[in-house]
Design a protein around this motif. Structure first.
Motif, mmCIF file in Angstrom:
data_model
loop_
_atom_site.group_PDB
_atom_site.id
_atom_site.type_symbol
_atom_site.label_atom_id
_atom_site.label_comp_id
_atom_site.label_asym_id
_atom_site.label_seq_id
_atom_site.Cartn_x
_atom_site.Cartn_y
_atom_site.Cartn_z
ATOM 1 N N ARG A 152 0.798 -1.232 0.000
ATOM 2 C CA ARG A 152 0.000 0.000 0.000
ATOM 3 C C ARG A 152 0.832 1.285 0.000
ATOM 4 O O ARG A 152 0.525 2.237 -0.746
ATOM 5 N N PRO A 153 1.910 1.408 0.815
ATOM 6 C CA PRO A 153 2.662 2.676 0.808
ATOM 7 C C PRO A 153 3.257 3.036 -0.545
ATOM 8 O O PRO A 153 3.501 4.213 -0.821
ATOM 9 N N LEU A 154 3.480 2.054 -1.420
ATOM 10 C CA LEU A 154 4.112 2.320 -2.704
ATOM 11 C C LEU A 154 3.187 3.031 -3.687
ATOM 12 O O LEU A 154 3.632 3.514 -4.717
ATOM 13 N N GLN A 155 1.897 3.119 -3.348
ATOM 14 C CA GLN A 155 0.987 3.815 -4.249
ATOM 15 C C GLN A 155 1.188 5.323 -4.186
ATOM 16 O O GLN A 155 0.811 6.049 -5.111
ATOM 17 N N ASP A 156 1.799 5.818 -3.122
ATOM 18 C CA ASP A 156 1.925 7.258 -2.924
ATOM 19 C C ASP A 156 3.308 7.805 -3.195
ATOM 20 O O ASP A 156 3.473 9.003 -3.398
ATOM 21 N N SER A 157 4.311 6.964 -3.195
ATOM 22 C CA SER A 157 5.676 7.461 -3.320
ATOM 23 C C SER A 157 6.520 6.487 -4.125
ATOM 24 O O SER A 157 6.385 5.259 -3.974
ATOM 25 N N ALA A 173 8.781 4.659 -1.474
ATOM 26 C CA ALA A 173 8.243 4.406 -0.140
ATOM 27 C C ALA A 173 8.720 3.049 0.365
ATOM 28 O O ALA A 173 9.035 2.142 -0.402
ATOM 29 N N THR A 174 8.758 2.916 1.678
ATOM 30 C CA THR A 174 9.116 1.645 2.303
ATOM 31 C C THR A 174 7.859 0.809 2.475
ATOM 32 O O THR A 174 6.823 1.330 2.889
#
Length: 212
Positions: A145-150, A153-154
């Motif tokens: 999920r965090p990779l959708q924004d950055s 992202a980690t």
């Protein structure tokens, strides 16, 4: 939001092994500029990295230059509004390290200097027949999920995943061990497994954007 195609584009750039900068243009599309020699950044179209849409960028704003094995960004009075690295204004030249965030005008560029390409990008394809239970899929989606924004992202921590899917941290760890094995990643060093799993799942469409 980073699409699977954009994640693959970044991984391909890492596989090349040469430094590059990553940014988004005025339409929000991902752009990658490979670096090989002195590279100019500015608003004019003839610049090596033309930020034509950003009115806060000077016509010649800054330069990226190789100095021995390293790279530096220089802005010795070139720009009107300054060049920043990780929030600090550049006065003269500043050596860059992998992951540094360069800001020119209102545009952010990420500097990448891949060091161990084979460890980070090799063998990222998997068969689409990887079988996951419903709970394992929820764990995998939460990890990604965090990779959708950055762009860099980690992946989510075990604690974050546990909170999202309503499991204990120990249960999340057990599910991840199984997922690593099914993706053929269980032999990787522990500190690389999570990032490789997230990239592999996104690049191969195992986790799709609509699942976030």
């Amino acid at each position: 939001m980073s699409t699977p195609a954009e994640v693959k584009q970044r991984l391909d750039a890492e596989r090349e092994g040469t430094p590059f900068v990553l940014f988004r243009d005025g339409d929000g599309a991902q752009r990658i500029a490979q670096l090989s020699g002195t590279t100019t950044i500015g608003r004019r179209p003839e610049r090596d990295i033309p930020l034509t849409w950003d009115s806060e960028v000077s016509r010649l704003h800054a330069q990226l230059e190789p100095v021995g094995p390293d790279w530096v960004v220089s802005d010795d009075g070139l720009s009107r509004n300054g060049t920043y690295v990780n929030g600090e204004r550049v006065n003269g030249r500043r050596r860059l390290k992998d992951g540094d965030r360069i800001v020119a005008g209102e545009t952010a560029l990420t500097f990448r200097a891949p060091k161990d390409v084979s460890d980070s990008t090799a063998a990222i394809t998997v068969e689409h027949t990887v079988q996951l239970t419903e709970t394992q899929r929820k764990v995998l989606v939460a990890l990604c999920r965090p990779l959708q924004d950055s762009a860099y992202a980690t992946p989510a921590t075990n604690r974050d995943i546990a909170a999202e899917v309503h499991l204990s941290v120990d249960a999340v760890k057990a599910h991840l061990r199984t997922i690593f094995e099914r993706f053929g990643l269980d032999d990787l060093p522990q500190n690389r497994k999570r990032a490789r799993l997230a990239a592999t799942a996104l690049v191969n469409g195992v986790v799709k954007p609509h699942e976030f």
